[in-house]
Scaffold this active site. Sequence first.
Site, short mmCIF file in Angstrom:
data_model
loop_
_atom_site.label_atom_id
_atom_site.label_comp_id
_atom_site.label_asym_id
_atom_site.label_seq_id
_atom_site.Cartn_x
_atom_site.Cartn_y
_atom_site.Cartn_z
N TYR A 51 0.86 -1.19 0.00
CA TYR A 51 0.00 0.00 0.00
C TYR A 51 0.88 1.23 0.00
CZ TYR A 51 -5.02 -0.46 0.18
OH TYR A 51 -6.33 -0.62 -0.18
N ASP A 197 -6.17 13.84 -24.99
CA ASP A 197 -6.19 12.42 -24.60
C ASP A 197 -5.48 11.67 -25.74
OD1 ASP A 197 -6.74 9.76 -24.23
OD2 ASP A 197 -8.84 10.08 -23.67
N LYS A 226 -1.83 0.76 -25.17
CA LYS A 226 -2.23 0.68 -26.58
C LYS A 226 -0.94 0.68 -27.42
CE LYS A 226 -6.86 2.46 -25.80
NZ LYS A 226 -6.94 3.13 -24.49
N1 DSN Z 1 -11.81 0.96 -25.18
C1 DSN Z 1 -10.70 1.68 -25.78
C2 DSN Z 1 -10.69 1.52 -27.25
O1 DSN Z 1 -10.92 0.42 -27.68
O2 DSN Z 1 -10.43 2.46 -27.97
C3 DSN Z 1 -10.69 3.05 -25.36
O3 DSN Z 1 -10.84 3.12 -23.98
#
Ligand code: DSN
Length: 411
Positions: A51, A197, A226
């Site tokens: 924590y 974003d 991503k």
């Molecule tokens: N769910 C994501 C996407 O597939 O673009 C974005 O949060």
Amino acid sequence: MNALRDVDPVLADIIVREEERQRAEVNLIASENIVSDAVLEAQGSVLTNKYAEGYPARRYYGGCEVVDEAENLARERACALFGGDHANVQPHSGTQANMAAYSALLNPGDRVLAMDLQHGGHLSHGSRVSLTGKIYDFHHYPVSPKTELIDLDIVGAMAKELQPKLIIAGASAYPRIIDFAGFAEICNEVGAFFLVDMAHIAGLVAADEHPSPVPHADVVTSTTHKTLRGPRSGLILCKEKLAKKIDSAVFPGGQGGPLMHQVAARAVCFEEAMTSSFREYAAKIRANAATLCEILSEGGLRIVSGGTDNHLVLVDVRSVGLRGDVAEEHLSRAGIVVNMNMIPYDPNPPRHPSGLRLGTPTITSRGLGAEETGRIGRWIVEVLQNPTDEERIARIGNEVRELCDGFPTRI
Ligand code: DSN
């Protein structure tokens, strides 16, 4: 996974089958990727036991001196990678990062201008079904009906009329370069904060394959899983003058204890993203997306906006007489995983939209290049042009599996 197999063979089996699914299929989901074993090891480490509410050297628990080093590394590396003044590496996700940024910059009811979800925006940019849309007064800009591109004249006119306190750029289904400098000019003209974003394109930004929003925006939010190819988590970069507000908005404002194993995995991801091999990977993501786009277009599929500059291609599958959900299902039978998506000015509802969103981060991480991406594009065209030809789909499914056998998912 010997310990897991002993304690919980059912769950161990689920993990093994999911790893096999990932290995045996071609994944074109634009927001997904595969992480390195180094990231996996950091995520699966004993740091999960700790924590650490608060920030390095200012915690509400004893015993934080070692994890402080991990968080400092992650913060310093994020700033070095993206050039920001200050990084907060605690948001559990991109939506949490956005919620924290909004609460740092806005009061409930304040007006915000962001991209329409149907035109490529994101749920957390003020959709009516998201808490963000209930707390703040969101308005949304469309893309141009003619070009399907962001039109800064439209954004500027809406900004002048609405006088928002915050303008957001960034998207989850927009295949082209975003002109952050142009957005910043509009923000300056109307006196609005500027938030970007960059979740989808963070890996491209890190490798200079997309212009960086960092010099232009007051706050930049992102996910790290991503194109950036890290653990599932969020990130906020901001100017020094907003650092305290952003930190307080994340903790204690919106979250409790940070997930220190995920913070550590972020540090690994930022280190990896500073290497020359990451830069090569990011360039290949775009090259593969361009190849895919060309083949799909030649095969009679209409490409939204007419092309791609980044990692994704948005396809209007009405051009072959299908809906997105149906096309997704047909491709899935051939071992090609994609997701249905709304397209700009879509007359169809979200569960049965007109589009497919295809992205190249995962196949690029696996090492697929132009030749393999071309084959995938031709398979997609074949399936979508002949969706009831079961023999053909079975043959393509076998070819997909053979291709996948040559490209491991552990990197
Ligand atoms: N769910 C994501 C996407 O597939 O673009 C974005 O949060």
